[in-house]
Design an enzyme around this catalytic site. Structure first.
Site, short mmCIF file in Angstrom:
data_model
loop_
_atom_site.label_atom_id
_atom_site.label_comp_id
_atom_site.label_asym_id
_atom_site.label_seq_id
_atom_site.Cartn_x
_atom_site.Cartn_y
_atom_site.Cartn_z
N CYS A 24 0.82 -1.22 0.00
CA CYS A 24 0.00 0.00 0.00
C CYS A 24 0.85 1.27 0.00
O CYS A 24 0.46 2.29 -0.56
CB CYS A 24 -0.90 0.05 1.24
N ASP A 76 -3.41 -2.88 7.64
CA ASP A 76 -4.38 -3.82 8.18
C ASP A 76 -4.19 -5.24 7.65
O ASP A 76 -4.41 -6.21 8.37
CB ASP A 76 -5.80 -3.35 7.88
N CYS A 97 -2.72 3.22 2.84
CA CYS A 97 -3.44 2.16 3.53
C CYS A 97 -4.54 2.73 4.41
O CYS A 97 -4.52 3.89 4.80
CB CYS A 97 -2.48 1.31 4.34
N ASP A 98 -5.46 1.86 4.78
CA ASP A 98 -6.76 2.21 5.36
C ASP A 98 -6.78 3.44 6.27
O ASP A 98 -7.45 4.41 6.01
CB ASP A 98 -7.30 1.02 6.16
N LYS A 99 -6.07 3.37 7.41
CA LYS A 99 -6.18 4.43 8.40
C LYS A 99 -5.36 5.65 8.05
O LYS A 99 -5.57 6.74 8.60
CB LYS A 99 -5.77 3.93 9.79
N CYS A 145 -5.23 -2.50 -1.29
CA CYS A 145 -6.16 -3.56 -1.67
C CYS A 145 -7.15 -3.09 -2.73
O CYS A 145 -7.71 -2.01 -2.63
CB CYS A 145 -6.92 -4.06 -0.44
N GLU A 175 -10.51 -5.20 13.56
CA GLU A 175 -11.35 -5.74 12.49
C GLU A 175 -11.41 -7.26 12.61
O GLU A 175 -10.46 -7.89 13.05
CB GLU A 175 -10.78 -5.35 11.12
N SER A 177 -13.45 -5.45 8.34
CA SER A 177 -12.69 -5.02 7.18
C SER A 177 -13.64 -4.64 6.06
O SER A 177 -14.75 -5.18 5.95
CB SER A 177 -11.77 -6.15 6.72
#
Length: 577
Positions: free
Chosen positions: A56, A88, A129-131, A201, A453, A479
């Site tokens: 990521c 994650d 990435c996510d956060k 992702c 998650e 997730s």
């Protein structure tokens, strides 16, 4: 492009570059090779979440160089710095996941501190990435400086047996392997081909959901979120973002001029119509909090409820981020929303123009395959639904994208687990029954700590073919890759004495995503009696360090799981000091 000198007399960087008293400060800049002219220009923070933790983030360092070229072309002086990320996909399914949500606050805090400490005038933030996406956007809004966000781009899909595959398929293959339906050799092949490039992702999981949010909310340039990480045109978006932040600085357009109640609503619409991650229900309120705007989980879910779902993306649909980009990306999605009267067109964007003006430039139409016309959506309501009831007085959230209506109502007896590990072991051992509702508690922001998650557990259920035969509720999170009838963010969490803390095996629970209800067949008196016997929050092993601090400070998930009072209580604006 801008080439005229800036008057720095009102900019933060004057505190480190202007006047005889700042000679020691300037000497540090000369030590790094800056010229007199560069020191006299505005200082632009170029913040990245580059690291070697996961694909990521691995391309962000290169992309930052393109941003710096854009800043320089527009007569600014870029100052690159990095912050952390917790990825994650690698933190998933073990104690490391407790660090994930807490990292969002650390990212926002460290970007704020770096900007303040060095008196930078504006920011371009890159995240993968996510956060890291909401964390970077939260910092921008907290500082209220001219800001442009740019996503690092998605991963390319893998290919196996003529089909696209993603990391979601690998998590689900673990469940199939546990069920004896997938061999060691098959798993070894899949894990080697599922993630073939740099990038986050590829499905409409949390990273791509929040990337779409960055455009819809106006902090990112139109269509900048779509190109996969390996595509060379990511550099063009980077350079354009560097140029754009200089224009915003000239016009004094700041992050809170962009992030408004209306732009938050635009962002929530895009999450709903793309079947985005339930984590947006956590991150949008947190971004709003930084602007002093009341916009909680209930507000987000109200928008989800009346937004059609018309973009067919994984995990509920068929396609990935690359496919969305190739048919026009977020601008085409928002153009369809506009046809239904669901876009606030007067919101300012990172270009300096309004959202309506930007959408006027979009020539492409919905392709009917990835993006359906809004008039003929996949389903008439959003892919994410809010729930309330006596089991979740502060609300809960469930992703229903791709689920048939008959699968959106579930009544069954509770099987209660005190943590995710217990639930995962039971799932691996088939220690549950069809028709049950698995309850995982003590996984909220404070009680976890960290609001983990539950992808390992939900993917194992899907891999065992039980995704439609059981439901799952938790005060933790899911997730963006989770499939099945899985309710998260149940609030108040168990650690704060929410009703989920009082459940016992066999209690009959009803989840109705059509009506937006989640309830347990217990009277108020029953719940009060159990509360009187409740022994209090479960102790954790985290009695010191960052996670202890996080648990002490963090608030409820319905308001974004934030850790400070927000803009409503601030007594200054950084840029005006």
């Amino acid at each position: 492009m801008l080439k005229k000198p800036f008057d720095k007399s009102a900019l933060p960087s004057r505190h480190v570059t202007e006047g005889p008293s700042r000679a020691p400060h300037r000497s540090y800049y000369y030590a790094m090779g800056l010229s007199e002219d560069e020191i006299a220009q505005p200082f632009i923070g170029v913040a990245t979440c580059w690291n070697e933790a996961a694909p990521c983030n691995i391309a962000l360092n290169r992309q930052a160089q393109a941003v710096k070229l854009g800043v320089k072309a527009a007569s600014g002086t870029p100052r690159e710095f990095t912050t952390i990320t917790v990825t994650d996909g690698i933190a998933m399914g073990h104690e490391g996941m407790r660090s994930s949500l807490a990292s969002r606050e650390a990212i926002a805090d460290t970007v704020e501190l770096t900007m303040r400490g060095h008196c930078y005038d504006a920011i371009v933030g890159l995240a993968g990435c996510d956060k890291s996406l909401p964390g970077m956007m939260m910092a921008m809004v907290r500082l209220n400086v001219p800001s442009v966000f740019i996503y690092g781009g998605s991963i390319l899909p893998g290919r196996l047996n003529g089909k696209d595959v993603t990391v979601q398929d690998v998590f689900e293959a673990v469940g199939q392997h546990q069920a004896g339906n997938y061999s060691d050799e098959e798993l070894a092949i899949l894990e080697r081909v599922a993630c073939p490039s740099a990038g986050a992702c590829g499905g409409q999981f949390t990273a791509n959901t929040m990337a779409c949010v960055s455009e819809a909310i106006g902090l990112a340039l139109p269509n900048s979120s779509g190109a996969p990480a390996p595509y060379e045109n990511r550099d063009q978006y980077g350079k354009a973002s560097g140029e754009a932040v200089m224009l915003l600085l000239e016009k004094n357009i700041r992050a809170r001029d962009v992030v408004t109640r209306k732009s938050l609503e635009n962002a929530a619409r895009v999450v709903a119509c793309t079947g985005g991650s339930t984590n947006a229900g956590l991150h949008l309120p947190a971004i709003a909090h930084e602007a002093g705007i009341d916009f909680d989980l209930g507000d987000v879910c109200d928008i989800f409820r009346d937004t059609p779902y018309f973009v067919d993306l994984k995990p509920g649909g068929q396609y990935v981020a690359k496919d969305l980009y190739e048919v026009g990306g977020v601008p085409v999605v928002m153009k369809e929303l506009r046809k239904a009267g669901l876009v606030h067109e007067d919101c300012v964007t990172a270009t300096g123009a309004t959202m309506g003006e930007e959408l006027d430039k979009v020539a492409l139409e919905a392709d009917g395959r990835v993006i359906y016309p809004v008039a003929t959506p996949i389903t008439p309501t959003g892919g994410v639904v809010g729930l309330t009831g006596n089991l979740a007085p502060e609300g809960a959230i469930v992703k229903v994208a791709g689920m048939a209506a008959e699968d959106q109502v579930f009544t069954g007896p509770a099987r209660v687990f005190e943590c995710e590990e217990d639930a995962f072991e039971a799932v691996k051992a088939r220690g549950y029954a069809e028709g049950e509702i698995l309850v995982i508690r003590n996984e909220g922001p404070a009680g976890g700590p960290g609001m983990r998650e539950m992808l390992a557990t939900t993917a194992a259920l899907s891999g065992q073919g039980m995704g439609k035969k059981v439901a799952l509720i938790t005060d933790g999170r899911f997730s963006g890759a989770t499939r099945g009838f899985c309710v998260g963010h149940v609030g108040p969490e168990a650690a704060h004495g929410g009703p989920i803390a009082l459940l016992e095996d066999g209690d009959m629970i009803t989840i109705d995503a059509i009506k937006g209800e989640i309830s347990v067949a217990l009277s108020d008196d029953d719940l009060a009696s159990r509360r009187a016997k409740w022994s209090g929050a479960r102790e954790t092993i985290y009695a010191s360090g960052a996670l202890w601090k996080y648990a002490q400070l963090v608030g409820g998930a319905n308001k974004g799981a934030v850790t400070h009072p927000g803009a409503k209580d601030e007594r200054h604006i950084y840029m005006d000091l």
